[in-house]
Design a protein around this motif. Structure first.
Motif, mmCIF file in Angstrom:
data_model
loop_
_atom_site.group_PDB
_atom_site.id
_atom_site.type_symbol
_atom_site.label_atom_id
_atom_site.label_comp_id
_atom_site.label_asym_id
_atom_site.label_seq_id
_atom_site.Cartn_x
_atom_site.Cartn_y
_atom_site.Cartn_z
ATOM 1 N N GLN A 1 0.848 -1.186 0.000
ATOM 2 C CA GLN A 1 0.000 0.000 0.000
ATOM 3 C C GLN A 1 0.888 1.242 0.000
ATOM 4 O OE1 GLN A 1 -2.894 0.204 3.230
ATOM 5 N NE2 GLN A 1 -3.074 2.392 2.756
ATOM 6 N N MET A 2 0.697 2.075 -1.003
ATOM 7 C CA MET A 2 1.543 3.257 -1.121
ATOM 8 C C MET A 2 0.733 4.505 -0.751
ATOM 9 S SD MET A 2 4.319 1.766 -2.126
ATOM 10 C CE MET A 2 5.439 3.034 -2.706
ATOM 11 N N ALA A 3 1.418 5.505 -0.224
ATOM 12 C CA ALA A 3 0.743 6.743 0.157
ATOM 13 C C ALA A 3 0.197 7.445 -1.086
ATOM 14 C CB ALA A 3 1.724 7.661 0.870
ATOM 15 N N ALA A 4 -0.979 8.028 -0.958
ATOM 16 C CA ALA A 4 -1.559 8.766 -2.082
ATOM 17 C C ALA A 4 -0.675 9.955 -2.425
ATOM 18 C CB ALA A 4 -2.970 9.218 -1.733
ATOM 19 N N GLN A 5 -0.152 10.580 -1.386
ATOM 20 C CA GLN A 5 0.840 11.638 -1.609
ATOM 21 C C GLN A 5 1.778 11.708 -0.416
ATOM 22 O OE1 GLN A 5 -2.015 14.939 -1.925
ATOM 23 N NE2 GLN A 5 -1.165 15.687 0.005
ATOM 24 N N GLY A 6 2.954 12.244 -0.655
ATOM 25 C CA GLY A 6 3.954 12.299 0.409
ATOM 26 C C GLY A 6 4.624 10.952 0.586
ATOM 27 N N PRO A 7 5.524 10.867 1.568
ATOM 28 C CA PRO A 7 6.303 9.640 1.734
ATOM 29 C C PRO A 7 5.458 8.425 2.153
ATOM 30 C CG PRO A 7 7.214 11.460 3.043
ATOM 31 C CD PRO A 7 5.896 11.928 2.521
ATOM 32 N N ARG B 1 10.400 16.635 4.982
ATOM 33 C CA ARG B 1 11.064 17.887 4.613
ATOM 34 C C ARG B 1 11.692 17.803 3.228
ATOM 35 N NH1 ARG B 1 14.169 18.113 9.148
ATOM 36 N NH2 ARG B 1 15.892 17.198 8.007
ATOM 37 N N GLU B 2 12.300 16.642 2.944
ATOM 38 C CA GLU B 2 13.065 16.539 1.705
ATOM 39 C C GLU B 2 12.372 15.700 0.634
ATOM 40 O OE1 GLU B 2 17.155 15.558 2.708
ATOM 41 O OE2 GLU B 2 16.997 16.779 4.528
ATOM 42 N N ASP B 3 11.066 15.535 0.799
ATOM 43 C CA ASP B 3 10.255 14.869 -0.226
ATOM 44 C C ASP B 3 10.747 13.495 -0.649
ATOM 45 O OD1 ASP B 3 8.293 16.794 -0.510
ATOM 46 O OD2 ASP B 3 9.571 18.017 -1.819
ATOM 47 N N TYR B 4 10.991 12.653 0.300
ATOM 48 C CA TYR B 4 11.325 11.261 -0.048
ATOM 49 C C TYR B 4 10.054 10.530 -0.465
ATOM 50 C CZ TYR B 4 16.131 11.599 1.480
ATOM 51 O OH TYR B 4 17.457 11.936 1.569
ATOM 52 N N ASP B 5 10.206 9.559 -1.351
ATOM 53 C CA ASP B 5 9.046 8.772 -1.765
ATOM 54 C C ASP B 5 8.762 7.630 -0.790
ATOM 55 O OD1 ASP B 5 8.501 10.092 -4.290
ATOM 56 O OD2 ASP B 5 10.415 9.252 -4.955
#
Ligand code: GDP
Ligand code: MG
Length: 447
Positions: free
Chosen positions: A234-240, A320-324
């Motif tokens: 399950q992956m986040a819809a947005q953000g990490p 903060r650094e927009d990691y996936d």
């Protein structure tokens, strides 16, 4: 999808030359016959092979929506385990790539920390001569399940050697054979009960027929128990997306993170690791070695420091650094059960406070070679942590692959990934069809 469908499909795929045009043709047919199969199009986007396509067309010809979703997730699996668009190459080229990789791996395993295979070292792009991902995956399962297959085969043969007719002794011996193969007591009983009512078994004339009926029933029960299971991460819809790894020491958490990080990195994802196993000497260093090999970033803390502090720093950095993706490695000292569970709960709270739907996955890592013990551990973790899925490691090291059936039957947790060796590319998305084929190939006779 029943046992024989699986075998026919694999057989057909092995016989058919892997030409991309055949693949897309039969895929188009499958899509047009079943308008609901919109996601099947992703198979063509991710570079489908004839094997997948034939799977999709089997789906088109009257499978239930349940098994349909199973076959669709295979195409997702392919797209995940694959780093770039599949370039069609001659078989000889891809075969030589595969064998080079194998030899690179066997050298690497002699060191205490397994080195990744050469292909994954800091590469964002797959080499142009990459073998189609689904074929590669099938081969991985084939090799990784060799021990289990021969183990199962030997036990089945021993059992059938004494077969004269189906009577009470037959069922007693069958139950013993199944329990020896780690399918679990519960599953063994279920299986023998439903075989008692099986007309096909009564009518079976040869040992091969008896064997086919038993394995067929096993696969049916296995598929039944897995209904509504989602094998995808399950992956986040947005953000990490935050994926936490739990499990006892030595199960393979750190190694699995190292392998999975490489997989995501190759897909172009920005990956961060959190070394929250601060208790075990050398654990942070071990993860750090993987981070360097994979070319991904890592957050560490002092040895014996507070693991929750590492998690806090890591989740902050990820936001903060927009990691996936953020992978959280944890300690697994089972001798201190209550503390361990409290620690895990604390880490989870921190994650959720920073990212409301995190952790998106809590993967329980289980060592397949520990059999029934792994199952008991799983029950323990499941009671106190919201485990969302299983990574079953070291399947290559056990002759009792039946553990997968036991997990499905008794835990009702989806196996999401399997470890089929120590190398970086030995982590494969769990694929029920490849698994069944890898386990029973040579034991089942298909017309
Ligand atoms: P952790 O304590 O849960 O973090 O476990 P580690 O990641 O340190 O792994 C323990 C050992 O298991 C290491 O030697 C790994 O190389 C080995 N290992 C992990 N996964 C697999 C696998 O799928 N197959 C094999 N053969 N070995 C594995
Ligand atoms: Mg570890």
């Amino acid at each position: 999808m029943g046992l024989f469908d699986i075998f026919r499909r694999h057989k057909k795929a092995a016989e058919a030359p892997a030409s991309e045009s055949t693949a897309s043709e039969s895929l188009t047919t499958a899509v047009s016959t079943h308008s609901s199969m919109t996601t099947a199009a992703s198979a063509s986007a991710s570079g489908s092979t004839s094997r997948q396509a034939s799977m999709a067309s089997t789906a088109g010809s009257g499978m239930t929506s349940q098994s349909l979703s199973a076959s669709l997730s295979t195409s997702q699996a392919a797209s995940l385990s694959q780093s770039g668009p599949a370039a069609s190459t001659s078989d000889s080229v891809s075969a030589s790539v595969a064998s080079q990789r194998q030899s690179a791996g066997s050298v690497a395993t002699s060191s205490s920390l397994p080195a990744p295979a050469s292909t994954a070292e800091g590469t964002d792009q797959a080499p142009a001569s990459e073998e189609p991902a689904a074929d590669q995956q099938e081969k991985k399962y084939d090799r990784g399940l060799e021990k289990s297959r021969t183990g199962f085969g030997a036990r089945l043969n021993r059992f059938l050697a004494s077969f004269r007719h189906v009577d009470e002794d037959f069922f007693d011996d069958l139950e013993d054979m199944l329990i020896e193969s780690d399918v679990g007591y519960d599953m063994a009983m279920k299986l023998s009960d439903s075989l008692r009512e099986e007309v096909k078994l009564e009518n079976a004339k040869s040992k091969q027929e008896v064997s086919n009926v038993i394995i067929e029933k096993m696969v049916d029960l296995y598929e039944e128990a897995g209904r509504n299971e989602n094998p995808d991460l399950q992956m986040a819809a947005q953000g990490p997306t935050v994926i936490m790894f739990v499990g006892v020491n030595g199960a393979g958490k750190t190694t699995t993170i190292g392998k999975m990080a490489a997989l995501f990195k190759r897909q172009g994802k920005k990956v961060l690791l959190a070394a929250a196993d601060t208790f075990r000497a050398g654990a942070t260093e071990q993860l750090d070695v993987w981070a360097q090999r994979d070319g991904v970033d890592i957050v560490t803390g002092p040895e014996n420091g507070d693991p929750a502090a590492v998690v806090f720093d890591a989740v902050q950095k990820a936001k903060r650094e927009d990691y996936d993706v953020l992978f959280v490695d944890t300690a697994g000292r089972l001798q201190n059960k209550v503390n361990l569970m409290n620690e895990l709960a604390k880490m989870k709270r921190i994650l959720t406070r920073e990212i409301p739907d995190a952790p998106h996955e809590v993967l329980l890592v289980l060592d397949a070679t520990t059999g029934q013990n792994a199952l008991n551990q799983a029950k323990l973790f499941k009671q106190s942590t919201d485990v969302t899925g299983i990574v079953l490691t070291k399947l290559d090291g056990t002759a009792r692959g039946g553990i997968v059936l036991a997990i499905r039957n008794e835990l009702h947790l989806p196996v999401k990934y399997v470890g089929l060796g120590e190398k970086v590319d030995d982590l494969q998305k769990f694929n029920a069809s490849d698994f069944v084929y890898g386990l029973f190939k040579g034991l089942v006779e298909v017309d």
